[in-house]
Enzyme design. Structure first.
Site, PDB file in Angstrom:
ATOM      1  N   SER A 142       0.859  -1.192   0.000  1.00  0.00           N
ATOM      2  CA  SER A 142       0.000   0.000   0.000  1.00  0.00           C
ATOM      3  C   SER A 142       0.886   1.230   0.000  1.00  0.00           C
ATOM      4  O   SER A 142       2.076   1.149   0.343  1.00  0.00           O
ATOM      5  CB  SER A 142      -0.858  -0.010   1.274  1.00  0.00           C
ATOM      6  N   TYR A 155      -1.814  -0.677  10.549  1.00  0.00           N
ATOM      7  CA  TYR A 155      -1.966  -1.075   9.142  1.00  0.00           C
ATOM      8  C   TYR A 155      -0.674  -0.772   8.382  1.00  0.00           C
ATOM      9  O   TYR A 155      -0.156  -1.621   7.644  1.00  0.00           O
ATOM     10  CB  TYR A 155      -3.145  -0.321   8.524  1.00  0.00           C
TER      11      TYR A 155
HETATM   12  N1  NAP Z   1      -8.639  -0.234  -1.520  1.00  0.00           N
HETATM   13  C1  NAP Z   1      -7.582   0.497  -1.229  1.00  0.00           C
HETATM   14  O1  NAP Z   1      -7.670   1.731  -1.152  1.00  0.00           O
HETATM   15  C2  NAP Z   1      -6.245  -0.151  -1.005  1.00  0.00           C
HETATM   16  C3  NAP Z   1      -5.118   0.666  -0.930  1.00  0.00           C
HETATM   17  C4  NAP Z   1      -3.884   0.098  -0.691  1.00  0.00           C
HETATM   18  C5  NAP Z   1      -3.762  -1.274  -0.543  1.00  0.00           C
HETATM   19  N2  NAP Z   1      -4.876  -2.051  -0.598  1.00  0.00           N
HETATM   20  C6  NAP Z   1      -4.711  -3.488  -0.391  1.00  0.00           C
HETATM   21  O2  NAP Z   1      -5.326  -4.191  -1.449  1.00  0.00           O
HETATM   22  C7  NAP Z   1      -5.658  -5.504  -1.016  1.00  0.00           C
HETATM   23  C8  NAP Z   1      -7.066  -5.843  -1.470  1.00  0.00           C
HETATM   24  O3  NAP Z   1      -7.988  -5.032  -0.779  1.00  0.00           O
HETATM   25  P1  NAP Z   1      -9.263  -4.365  -1.476  1.00  0.00           P
HETATM   26  O4  NAP Z   1      -9.056  -2.914  -1.479  1.00  0.00           O
HETATM   27  O5  NAP Z   1      -9.596  -5.050  -2.729  1.00  0.00           O
HETATM   28  O6  NAP Z   1     -10.381  -4.622  -0.335  1.00  0.00           O
HETATM   29  P2  NAP Z   1     -11.614  -5.610  -0.248  1.00  0.00           P
HETATM   30  O7  NAP Z   1     -12.573  -5.369  -1.351  1.00  0.00           O
HETATM   31  O8  NAP Z   1     -12.110  -5.478   1.160  1.00  0.00           O
HETATM   32  O9  NAP Z   1     -10.945  -7.030  -0.455  1.00  0.00           O
HETATM   33  C9  NAP Z   1     -10.221  -7.676   0.549  1.00  0.00           C
HETATM   34  C10 NAP Z   1     -10.177  -9.150   0.218  1.00  0.00           C
HETATM   35  O10 NAP Z   1      -9.434  -9.823   1.249  1.00  0.00           O
HETATM   36  C11 NAP Z   1     -10.138 -10.980   1.609  1.00  0.00           C
HETATM   37  N3  NAP Z   1      -9.821 -11.384   2.975  1.00  0.00           N
HETATM   38  C12 NAP Z   1      -9.895 -10.662   4.117  1.00  0.00           C
HETATM   39  N4  NAP Z   1      -9.553 -11.423   5.174  1.00  0.00           N
HETATM   40  C13 NAP Z   1      -9.262 -12.655   4.683  1.00  0.00           C
HETATM   41  C14 NAP Z   1      -8.869 -13.868   5.276  1.00  0.00           C
HETATM   42  N5  NAP Z   1      -8.695 -13.991   6.605  1.00  0.00           N
HETATM   43  N6  NAP Z   1      -8.661 -14.946   4.469  1.00  0.00           N
HETATM   44  C15 NAP Z   1      -8.840 -14.847   3.137  1.00  0.00           C
HETATM   45  N7  NAP Z   1      -9.215 -13.711   2.523  1.00  0.00           N
HETATM   46  C16 NAP Z   1      -9.428 -12.627   3.294  1.00  0.00           C
HETATM   47  C17 NAP Z   1     -11.611 -10.638   1.441  1.00  0.00           C
HETATM   48  O11 NAP Z   1     -12.361 -11.819   1.191  1.00  0.00           O
HETATM   49  P3  NAP Z   1     -13.308 -12.580   2.221  1.00  0.00           P
HETATM   50  O12 NAP Z   1     -13.879 -11.563   3.160  1.00  0.00           O
HETATM   51  O13 NAP Z   1     -14.324 -13.233   1.344  1.00  0.00           O
HETATM   52  O14 NAP Z   1     -12.411 -13.580   2.885  1.00  0.00           O
HETATM   53  C18 NAP Z   1     -11.557  -9.777   0.177  1.00  0.00           C
HETATM   54  O15 NAP Z   1     -11.640 -10.590  -0.951  1.00  0.00           O
HETATM   55  C19 NAP Z   1      -5.461  -5.513   0.508  1.00  0.00           C
HETATM   56  O16 NAP Z   1      -4.238  -6.131   0.823  1.00  0.00           O
HETATM   57  C20 NAP Z   1      -5.398  -4.037   0.853  1.00  0.00           C
HETATM   58  O17 NAP Z   1      -4.666  -3.794   2.036  1.00  0.00           O
HETATM   59  C21 NAP Z   1      -6.104  -1.529  -0.853  1.00  0.00           C
END
Ligand code: NAP
Length: 246
Positions: A142, A155
């Site tokens: 991130s 985080y």
């Molecule tokens: N969105 C942003 O602004 C942003 C910015 C920087 C970095 N990121 C990073 O991008 C990545 C994806 O996040 P996103 O933004 O796409 O958010 P999201 O839509 O909330 O997706 C998160 C994913 O992680 C899965 N997850 C959470 N806990 C889990 C567990 N214990 N076991 C298996 N799967 C798990 C969730 O699936 P289930 O709940 O179905 O398990 C979901 O598919 C993350 O690492 C996040 O930190 C996001």
């Protein structure tokens, strides 16, 4: 032929947001997908959508905080497709809060999913990649892995750790032709902010996310890293919304 075609790509956190968008992007370039997350209904729907569009995908309900389940996921991928070319360690949670609020459960959750989940993913795929002397591990960090903000302390700690682990992995495995990539997104429209329970932080977060970009922007960056020739490792990318300052 695209360097993505027929590659077996295992994606954690494939049930929403960046993981789901990446699955769709890579499927459009004829990758074979192994989808993992906890919500089976979402995984099944995504698998059906990919298959209806002529793509190939399998899924397995997996909690990345379980070392055993991550090993079983890799075994399933090897049984079904015979190899794992790419692992995308994407699953993550972001329940931001100030330290003084002592949301210890949230700290543990972030450490378990964002750090241990990444390590368990690496552990699950490394033996077969080392054996083949080929592979690619993409870890989603991130902008918070580069910049610490008040309220994002734990985080950010987990996302700095993801970058440290990725760099150590690169140094340990470059000789085995295993590529590593760190992807550091800025604000992206996904479900990630839903887990924030500290209402003192919510207005500031909402402000940052006003300019958020769509998840397919990150999916394209991931596809770019995968499609480079095997002697080219895109080690790190930061993808911010144009409107994001920090
Ligand atoms: N969105 C942003 O602004 C942003 C910015 C920087 C970095 N990121 C990073 O991008 C990545 C994806 O996040 P996103 O933004 O796409 O958010 P999201 O839509 O909330 O997706 C998160 C994913 O992680 C899965 N997850 C959470 N806990 C889990 C567990 N214990 N076991 C298996 N799967 C798990 C969730 O699936 P289930 O709940 O179905 O398990 C979901 O598919 C993350 O690492 C996040 O930190 C996001």
């Amino acid at each position: 032929m695209s360097n993505i075609q027929d590659k077996v790509v295992m994606i954690t956190g494939a049930s929403s947001g960046i993981g789901e968008a990446t699955a769709k992007e890579l499927s459009s370039k004829s990758a074979k997908l192994v989808l993992a997350a906890r919500r089976e209904d979402r995984l099944k729907k995504l698998q059906e959508e990919i298959q209806n569009n002529g793509g190939q995908a399998i899924y397995k309900v997996t909690d990345v905080t379980s070392h055993e389940q991550m090993e079983e996921l890799a075994e399933y991928a090897l049984k079904e497709f015979g190899k794992i070319d790419v692992l995308i360690n994407n699953a993550g949670v972001m329940p931001h809060s100030f330290l003084y609020k002592k949301k210890i459960d949230d700290w543990n959750k972030m450490i378990d999913v964002n750090i241990k989940g990444v390590l368990y993913g690496i552990a699950a795929v490394l033996p077969s990649m080392r054996e083949r002397k080929e592979g690619h591990i993409i870890n989603v960090s991130s902008v918070a892995g580069h910049v610490v903000g008040a309220g994002s302390t734990v985080y950010a700690g987990t996302k700095f750790a993801v970058r440290a682990i990725s760099e150590g992995l690169r140094k340990e495995e470059y000789g085995n032709d295993i590529r590593t990539t760190i992807i550091s997104p800025g604000a992206v429209h996904t479900e990630l902010t839903n887990s924030i329970t500290d209402m003192d932080l919510k207005p500031g977060i909402d402000e940052i996310y006003k300019g958020a970009i769509e998840a397919d922007s990150i999916a394209r960056a991931i596809a770019f890293a995968i499609e480079q020739p095997s002697d080219v490792a895109v080690n790190e990318m930061i993808i911010r919304p144009t409107q994001q300052e920090r």
